[in-house]
Design an enzyme around this catalytic site. Sequence first.
Site, PDB file in Angstrom:
ATOM      1  N   HIS A 110      45.953  39.503  40.919  1.00 52.84           N
ATOM      2  CA  HIS A 110      45.516  39.280  42.308  1.00 52.84           C
ATOM      3  C   HIS A 110      44.012  39.481  42.369  1.00 52.84           C
ATOM      4  CE1 HIS A 110      45.332  39.591  46.694  1.00 52.84           C
ATOM      5  NE2 HIS A 110      46.523  39.035  46.684  1.00 52.84           N
ATOM      6  N   ASP A 139      54.377  37.213  45.252  1.00 56.49           N
ATOM      7  CA  ASP A 139      55.165  36.042  44.834  1.00 56.49           C
ATOM      8  C   ASP A 139      56.153  36.339  43.727  1.00 56.49           C
ATOM      9  OD1 ASP A 139      52.188  34.507  45.555  1.00 56.49           O
ATOM     10  OD2 ASP A 139      54.063  33.891  46.507  1.00 56.49           O
TER      11      ASP A 139
HETATM   12  C1  SDX Z   1      48.744  34.937  46.501  1.00 57.71           C
HETATM   13  O1  SDX Z   1      44.229  36.176  48.041  1.00 57.71           O
HETATM   14  C2  SDX Z   1      45.385  36.571  48.540  1.00 57.71           C
HETATM   15  O2  SDX Z   1      45.488  37.494  49.272  1.00 57.71           O
HETATM   16  C3  SDX Z   1      46.570  35.712  48.079  1.00 57.71           C
HETATM   17  C4  SDX Z   1      47.949  36.201  48.510  1.00 57.71           C
HETATM   18  C5  SDX Z   1      48.134  36.113  50.031  1.00 57.71           C
HETATM   19  O3  SDX Z   1      48.999  36.824  50.542  1.00 57.71           O
HETATM   20  O4  SDX Z   1      47.485  35.223  50.649  1.00 57.71           O
HETATM   21  O5  SDX Z   1      48.148  37.540  48.085  1.00 57.71           O
HETATM   22  C6  SDX Z   1      49.037  35.322  47.897  1.00 57.71           C
HETATM   23  O6  SDX Z   1      48.155  33.914  46.286  1.00 57.71           O
HETATM   24  C7  SDX Z   1      49.145  35.873  45.387  1.00 57.71           C
HETATM   25  C8  SDX Z   1      48.697  35.343  43.983  1.00 57.71           C
HETATM   26  C9  SDX Z   1      49.717  34.341  43.514  1.00 57.71           C
HETATM   27  N1  SDX Z   1      49.262  33.668  42.268  1.00 57.71           N
HETATM   28  C10 SDX Z   1      49.816  33.947  41.090  1.00 57.71           C
HETATM   29  O7  SDX Z   1      50.695  34.797  40.899  1.00 57.71           O
HETATM   30  C11 SDX Z   1      49.307  33.065  39.944  1.00 57.71           C
HETATM   31  C12 SDX Z   1      49.030  33.926  38.703  1.00 57.71           C
HETATM   32  N2  SDX Z   1      47.868  34.760  38.970  1.00 57.71           N
HETATM   33  C13 SDX Z   1      46.579  34.281  38.665  1.00 57.71           C
HETATM   34  O8  SDX Z   1      46.371  32.938  38.513  1.00 57.71           O
HETATM   35  C14 SDX Z   1      45.427  35.140  39.159  1.00 57.71           C
HETATM   36  O9  SDX Z   1      45.770  36.443  38.939  1.00 57.71           O
HETATM   37  C15 SDX Z   1      44.999  34.960  40.599  1.00 57.71           C
HETATM   38  C16 SDX Z   1      44.726  33.536  40.936  1.00 57.71           C
HETATM   39  C17 SDX Z   1      46.043  35.487  41.511  1.00 57.71           C
HETATM   40  C18 SDX Z   1      43.716  35.774  40.788  1.00 57.71           C
HETATM   41  O10 SDX Z   1      42.750  35.154  40.038  1.00 57.71           O
HETATM   42  P1  SDX Z   1      41.267  35.770  39.932  1.00 57.71           P
HETATM   43  O11 SDX Z   1      41.053  36.861  40.881  1.00 57.71           O
HETATM   44  O12 SDX Z   1      40.309  34.632  39.961  1.00 57.71           O
HETATM   45  O13 SDX Z   1      41.308  36.451  38.557  1.00 57.71           O
HETATM   46  P2  SDX Z   1      40.963  35.717  37.223  1.00 57.71           P
HETATM   47  O14 SDX Z   1      41.698  34.407  37.196  1.00 57.71           O
HETATM   48  O15 SDX Z   1      39.497  35.704  37.053  1.00 57.71           O
HETATM   49  O16 SDX Z   1      41.647  36.688  36.172  1.00 57.71           O
HETATM   50  C19 SDX Z   1      40.945  37.799  35.690  1.00 57.71           C
HETATM   51  C20 SDX Z   1      41.396  37.895  34.247  1.00 57.71           C
HETATM   52  C21 SDX Z   1      41.227  36.592  33.487  1.00 57.71           C
HETATM   53  O17 SDX Z   1      41.024  36.915  32.128  1.00 57.71           O
HETATM   54  P3  SDX Z   1      39.485  36.795  31.555  1.00 57.71           P
HETATM   55  O18 SDX Z   1      38.972  35.410  31.939  1.00 57.71           O
HETATM   56  O19 SDX Z   1      38.736  37.911  32.241  1.00 57.71           O
HETATM   57  O20 SDX Z   1      39.647  36.993  30.066  1.00 57.71           O
HETATM   58  O21 SDX Z   1      42.813  38.187  34.221  1.00 57.71           O
HETATM   59  C22 SDX Z   1      43.505  37.119  33.578  1.00 57.71           C
HETATM   60  C23 SDX Z   1      42.579  35.918  33.583  1.00 57.71           C
HETATM   61  O22 SDX Z   1      42.853  35.096  32.475  1.00 57.71           O
HETATM   62  N3  SDX Z   1      44.681  36.849  34.407  1.00 57.71           N
HETATM   63  C24 SDX Z   1      45.890  36.612  33.928  1.00 57.71           C
HETATM   64  C25 SDX Z   1      46.700  36.456  35.063  1.00 57.71           C
HETATM   65  N4  SDX Z   1      45.975  36.583  36.177  1.00 57.71           N
HETATM   66  C26 SDX Z   1      44.708  36.824  35.752  1.00 57.71           C
HETATM   67  N5  SDX Z   1      46.360  36.521  32.674  1.00 57.71           N
HETATM   68  C27 SDX Z   1      47.674  36.270  32.565  1.00 57.71           C
HETATM   69  N6  SDX Z   1      48.549  36.119  33.599  1.00 57.71           N
HETATM   70  C28 SDX Z   1      48.085  36.201  34.869  1.00 57.71           C
HETATM   71  N7  SDX Z   1      48.925  36.058  35.880  1.00 57.71           N
END
Ligand code: SDX
Length: 451
Positions: free
Chosen positions: A312, A369
């Site tokens: 998140h 989710d």
């Molecule tokens: C919702 O914003 C809100 O409030 C949203 C929400 C709401 O109520 O409105 O809470 C609802 O959207 C919840 C999130 C649902 N999405 C997912 O579950 C999809 C999987 N999660 C990710 O794609 C990610 O965690 C996000 C999109 C939720 C957050 O992305 P960020 O903040 O841009 O973080 P990032 O992508 O920069 O990740 C940071 C690091 C990265 O590694 P590095 O580039 O630093 O090496 O963490 C890793 C990412 O690769 N990472 C994950 C991961 N999520 C982040 N690695 C593996 N699995 C994951 N799920």
Amino acid sequence: MAKSSTKDDFTLTDNSTGKSYTLPALTGSMGNRLVDISKLYPQTGILTYDPGFSSTAACKSDITYIDGNKGVLMHRGYPIDQLAKHSDYIEVCYLLLYGQLPTPEQKEQFDTDIKHHTLLHEQLIRFYSGFMRSAHPMAVMVGVVGALSAFYHDKMDITDPNEQRVAAHRIIAKMPTIGAYAYKYSLGMPFPMPRNKYTYAENLLHLMFSNPAEDYDINPVLAKAINLLLILHADHEQNASTSTVRLAGSSGANPYACVASGIASLWGPAHGGANEAVLKMLGQIGTSRNIPKFIKKAQDPDDSFRLMGFGHRVYKSYDPRATVLRESCHEVLNVLGINDPQLELAMELEQIALKDAYFIEKKLYPNVDFYSGIIMSALGFPTSMFTVMFAIGRSVGWISHWKEMLMDDHHRIGRPRQLYLGETERKFNPMDKRGHTEKKTSWSWLWGGGR
Ligand code: SDX
């Protein structure tokens, strides 16, 4: 810049010129300190860069507060677990819209107002027949909610508080009808009429699952679970879809068109589409034997696979909604006598991921989710309807932020800047001076794939 700097202010020093600028500090009633950069560019010509707005507050708001490190979520000061335990969705809608929990009389009047906006205009219903039966229901939602703006536009003065109130009530009232009709349309079934004798959650069950050839009895366990899901999805401060609604609304656009833009943003798998993606991922993993393989895939920088439902932007600890949903999962499945292997698999996946060094280091925890899809599946919702349910719950958050933005006398049209990395100025080259590219079978040359 701040006239007389105080001890709390910030100083920005431009090392290329040696000049220093004082930037005022801002503090809210709770949360992080902020540096006010709103005057930075006009007074210094310096822009700031923050793709994804990870470190940027785009507005002031009284509606929802999140502390990502402590796993705190509050709506108008009430912790989400309290609202989930003691409130119902209509009451949370009133709280988000008007800032206070309603008195019994206020709640009754609000509930009546909402109930008197649940029907759709007969000509709006004709929009459904333009879709293929196989259309994703979120595509239908974007289209039909956007089309609402065609029915309520010419006389609308969005600066009028009463118009804002009616628009908010219409959105909250019509979203279940619009969403359920997308499902009924996909089945080729007739559209049931909303029933004012039902509560909001009961009406949603009736609209989704009743069959005109039979009586339909509302199962109170299902109604309670629906109510909980709607409360937990109601608002979440400046998430992508809410920020989309605010940005669309900042130009003075029609509120129904703004909410349609929020639905479009929510649909993405990185946002509200994640609940559907979690169930697909659990299906891909199949059995607990495969969990280590997928945990490894999720950490591979060269693999686009992510553990859906984990991570998140704000929560760097447990999403408090996931905690409530996990408990509700067990209750709903137990009462319904469902033994869903996907819940077992999800719980095992959660346990293993939370002990994995990568997930610990990146502070990746289950989000809202991760469990919501399992409950919705147990309630009988098809996977394609999961994000529709999220949109129905979030509609009150979108329209509350839209209303709050319009009531802010200092609101301006949103217009971010950019870091330009394109071509510097160059002379126009007439066609006969451009040379030729060799014939290509593909269109790759169009995107610079050619010479
Ligand atoms: C919702 O914003 C809100 O409030 C949203 C929400 C709401 O109520 O409105 O809470 C609802 O959207 C919840 C999130 C649902 N999405 C997912 O579950 C999809 C999987 N999660 C990710 O794609 C990610 O965690 C996000 C999109 C939720 C957050 O992305 P960020 O903040 O841009 O973080 P990032 O992508 O920069 O990740 C940071 C690091 C990265 O590694 P590095 O580039 O630093 O090496 O963490 C890793 C990412 O690769 N990472 C994950 C991961 N999520 C982040 N690695 C593996 N699995 C994951 N799920």
